[in-house]
Write an enzyme that holds these catalytic residues in place. Sequence first.
Site, short mmCIF file in Angstrom:
data_model
loop_
_atom_site.label_atom_id
_atom_site.label_comp_id
_atom_site.label_asym_id
_atom_site.label_seq_id
_atom_site.Cartn_x
_atom_site.Cartn_y
_atom_site.Cartn_z
N SER A 138 0.57 -1.30 0.19
CA SER A 138 0.07 -0.28 -0.02
C SER A 138 1.21 1.14 -0.07
O SER A 138 2.41 1.44 0.03
CB SER A 138 -0.98 -0.12 1.40
OG SER A 138 -1.62 1.56 1.46
N TYR A 148 -0.77 -0.58 10.25
CA TYR A 148 -1.16 -1.13 8.66
C TYR A 148 -0.12 -0.41 8.13
O TYR A 148 0.70 -1.41 7.60
CB TYR A 148 -2.94 -0.08 9.02
CG TYR A 148 -2.95 -0.49 7.17
CD1 TYR A 148 -4.35 -1.80 7.19
CD2 TYR A 148 -2.71 0.35 6.31
CE1 TYR A 148 -4.16 -1.42 5.70
CE2 TYR A 148 -3.18 0.38 4.87
CZ TYR A 148 -3.24 -0.89 4.52
OH TYR A 148 -4.21 -1.48 3.27
#
Length: 257
Positions: A138, A148
């Site tokens: 990401s 994350y």
Amino acid sequence: MTTALITGATAGIGAAFARRLATDGHNLVLVARNTERLQEQATELHDRHGIEAEVLTADLGTDDGIALVEKRLADSRNAIDLLVNNAGFGNKGQFLDVPMADELTMLKVHCEAVLRLTSAAVPGMRERGRGGVVNVASVAAFLPRGTYGASKAWVMQFTQGAARDLTGSGVRLMALCPGFVRTEFHERAGMGTDNIPGWMWLDADKLVTAALADLSRGKTLSIPDPRYKALMGAAKLAPRGLLGGITSKTGRKYGPQ
């Protein structure tokens, strides 16, 4: 005919990979937790494209689930030519708001599963002198975004390091770093998206087309959109404190896929 195994295959980027690869004539092994959705997807892809689509129900947040996919990847009689490690999720909330069990599950899915599945797939690919692995990270990997972002940074660094070690083997490894993609990702995590500008959203099918083109060119890192390439270039020059302030306003819960 080559075969691709895709984790998190029933929605979002994983489903887009499945559609594109089936269109190109690849057989598929579809991995996710929901057997019914997997079977529906496999039937649709088989009927539309005439490919074989195998269903493998596995929860990559568990040792048993990871082991099940490892076993399939290591099966030399039904070799996997392309592995797409796409399974992932987001937790809603900032540091200390998220239960520790959920944080550890995220690390298991985003890091341990990627490590183990890549390690299970690559030996056979190297022996055959061909193959590929796409590990979905990401753009959050470039930003201070809690667990994350940290887990996606690990995916990016691991993939690029392994790719370097496999230079000349015929096996290609690439970390895919998308931005915000219109999928079920945010809805599943109970995340709002009203504060995300429309221009920041990407189309999953176009993203996959760009990613596969980057893989074929031998890239080890793919940021498949000019807008995000520019943003990440700017992020490298911006002070870390400024980035932390910006990302905290959008909230950790809004981390891209």
